[in-house]
Design an enzyme around this catalytic site. Sequence first.
Site, mmCIF file in Angstrom:
data_model
loop_
_atom_site.group_PDB
_atom_site.id
_atom_site.type_symbol
_atom_site.label_atom_id
_atom_site.label_comp_id
_atom_site.label_asym_id
_atom_site.label_seq_id
_atom_site.Cartn_x
_atom_site.Cartn_y
_atom_site.Cartn_z
ATOM 1 N N ASN A 7 0.867 -1.180 0.000
ATOM 2 C CA ASN A 7 0.000 0.000 0.000
ATOM 3 C C ASN A 7 0.904 1.230 0.000
ATOM 4 O O ASN A 7 1.509 1.546 1.027
ATOM 5 C CB ASN A 7 -0.890 -0.038 1.257
ATOM 6 C CG ASN A 7 -1.720 1.218 1.414
ATOM 7 O OD1 ASN A 7 -1.777 2.061 0.511
ATOM 8 N ND2 ASN A 7 -2.369 1.354 2.559
ATOM 9 N N LYS A 9 0.022 4.246 -0.212
ATOM 10 C CA LYS A 9 -0.606 5.426 0.417
ATOM 11 C C LYS A 9 -0.380 6.651 -0.481
ATOM 12 O O LYS A 9 -0.405 6.518 -1.704
ATOM 13 C CB LYS A 9 -0.085 5.619 1.849
ATOM 14 C CG LYS A 9 -0.192 4.318 2.658
ATOM 15 C CD LYS A 9 0.102 4.478 4.124
ATOM 16 C CE LYS A 9 -0.058 3.132 4.833
ATOM 17 N NZ LYS A 9 0.131 3.223 6.281
ATOM 18 N N HIS A 91 -9.362 1.251 5.292
ATOM 19 C CA HIS A 91 -8.068 1.436 5.961
ATOM 20 C C HIS A 91 -8.257 2.393 7.140
ATOM 21 O O HIS A 91 -9.048 3.328 7.056
ATOM 22 C CB HIS A 91 -7.043 2.002 4.962
ATOM 23 C CG HIS A 91 -5.651 1.931 5.497
ATOM 24 N ND1 HIS A 91 -5.172 2.824 6.433
ATOM 25 C CD2 HIS A 91 -4.642 1.059 5.263
ATOM 26 C CE1 HIS A 91 -3.930 2.494 6.735
ATOM 27 N NE2 HIS A 91 -3.576 1.432 6.040
ATOM 28 N N GLU A 93 -6.558 4.751 8.117
ATOM 29 C CA GLU A 93 -6.299 6.158 7.777
ATOM 30 C C GLU A 93 -7.521 6.804 7.149
ATOM 31 O O GLU A 93 -7.660 8.028 7.166
ATOM 32 C CB GLU A 93 -5.056 6.242 6.871
ATOM 33 C CG GLU A 93 -3.789 5.959 7.683
ATOM 34 C CD GLU A 93 -2.628 5.402 6.902
ATOM 35 O OE1 GLU A 93 -2.649 5.435 5.657
ATOM 36 O OE2 GLU A 93 -1.693 4.903 7.550
ATOM 37 N N GLU A 158 -4.941 -4.900 10.708
ATOM 38 C CA GLU A 158 -3.919 -3.874 10.883
ATOM 39 C C GLU A 158 -4.153 -3.143 12.207
ATOM 40 O O GLU A 158 -4.971 -2.206 12.250
ATOM 41 C CB GLU A 158 -3.973 -2.856 9.734
ATOM 42 C CG GLU A 158 -3.708 -3.461 8.371
ATOM 43 C CD GLU A 158 -3.170 -2.418 7.397
ATOM 44 O OE1 GLU A 158 -2.109 -2.674 6.812
ATOM 45 O OE2 GLU A 158 -3.788 -1.353 7.236
ATOM 46 N N GLY A 164 3.094 2.234 10.887
ATOM 47 C CA GLY A 164 4.092 3.288 10.773
ATOM 48 C C GLY A 164 4.863 3.577 12.048
ATOM 49 O O GLY A 164 5.537 4.597 12.146
ATOM 50 N N SER A 196 3.778 -2.110 10.187
ATOM 51 C CA SER A 196 5.227 -2.159 10.405
ATOM 52 C C SER A 196 5.873 -3.470 9.970
ATOM 53 O O SER A 196 6.850 -3.921 10.573
ATOM 54 C CB SER A 196 5.571 -1.853 11.874
ATOM 55 O OG SER A 196 5.254 -0.509 12.177
ATOM 56 N N GLY A 217 3.092 -1.196 4.200
ATOM 57 C CA GLY A 217 3.083 0.226 3.881
ATOM 58 C C GLY A 217 4.474 0.697 3.485
ATOM 59 O O GLY A 217 4.950 0.458 2.376
HETATM 60 P P1 13P Z 1 3.366 0.428 7.539
HETATM 61 O O1 13P Z 1 3.850 -0.878 6.954
HETATM 62 O O2 13P Z 1 4.078 1.625 7.009
HETATM 63 O O3 13P Z 1 3.311 0.360 9.035
HETATM 64 O O4 13P Z 1 1.841 0.607 7.038
HETATM 65 C C1 13P Z 1 0.969 -0.453 7.169
HETATM 66 C C2 13P Z 1 -0.289 -0.122 6.459
HETATM 67 O O5 13P Z 1 -1.034 0.762 6.874
HETATM 68 C C3 13P Z 1 -0.591 -0.863 5.221
HETATM 69 O O6 13P Z 1 -1.890 -0.621 4.785
#
Ligand code: 13P
Length: 234
Positions: A7, A9, A91, A93, A158, A164, A196, A217
């Site tokens: 992803n 983002k 997600h 976010e 997640e 992150g 992560s 991510g």
């Molecule tokens: P990270 O791998 O950067 O922690 O992000 C995970 C994520 O939100 C994937 O959708």
Amino acid sequence: MQLIAGNWKMNGLLASIAELEALIASGPHPSAALLLCPPATLLASFAARARGTHVAIGAQDCHPEPCGAFTGDLSAPMLADAGATHVIVGHSERRIGHGETDALVRRKAEAALAAGLVPIVCIGETLEDREAGQTLAVLARQLQGSLPSSGAAIVAYEPVWAIGTGRTPNPDAIAAAHAAIADHLPGDTPILYGGSVSPANAPAILATPGVGGALVGGASLRAHDFLAIAGAAR
Ligand code: 13P
């Protein structure tokens, strides 16, 4: 075969197609299916480049309606038309940053299925939920509210506090969450872990019982790291 999904983002420009080129050049992996979800601006060009290769291309969100007066939004049929095969919905976010509810996520997942896309429905507890001992209750509520009423979806677990941050649940906690999630799903539903995931922790995470793959991510932005994670798939 585990699904290793990236992803991106809100990252990536036209020049980032070099990372996709590197994924394609690596050739098919015996135990990892690769999916890359770039921002919507790159969807059509990435999908055109990846057509016929072992790399699938997905989107990061869709609107629940197929078309209409929704300035700035993209519908599932548009994403399919651009070459996407999957779309991430719900997600954290978007749940947190855009106020998306379980009911809206379900409508998006159903719109994805209607357009022939595979929805990747994201769920996960906040740190506050976890500290209150509410993790499994929150996951159950999100599953009941946001899974499509019929059709084949993928679920991504997640934990919000793991995204992150460089922090992850330990393998026992991941296994417990995945087992609890699986209780709510048809037996063949893949359950990805996200939060992560890195080349360093991928071997342990991908070997955890019940983990069907990873939603990556930050470490998916560079083909080198993404391929190292895919190399740990089983
Ligand atoms: P990270 O791998 O950067 O922690 O992000 C995970 C994520 O939100 C994937 O959708």
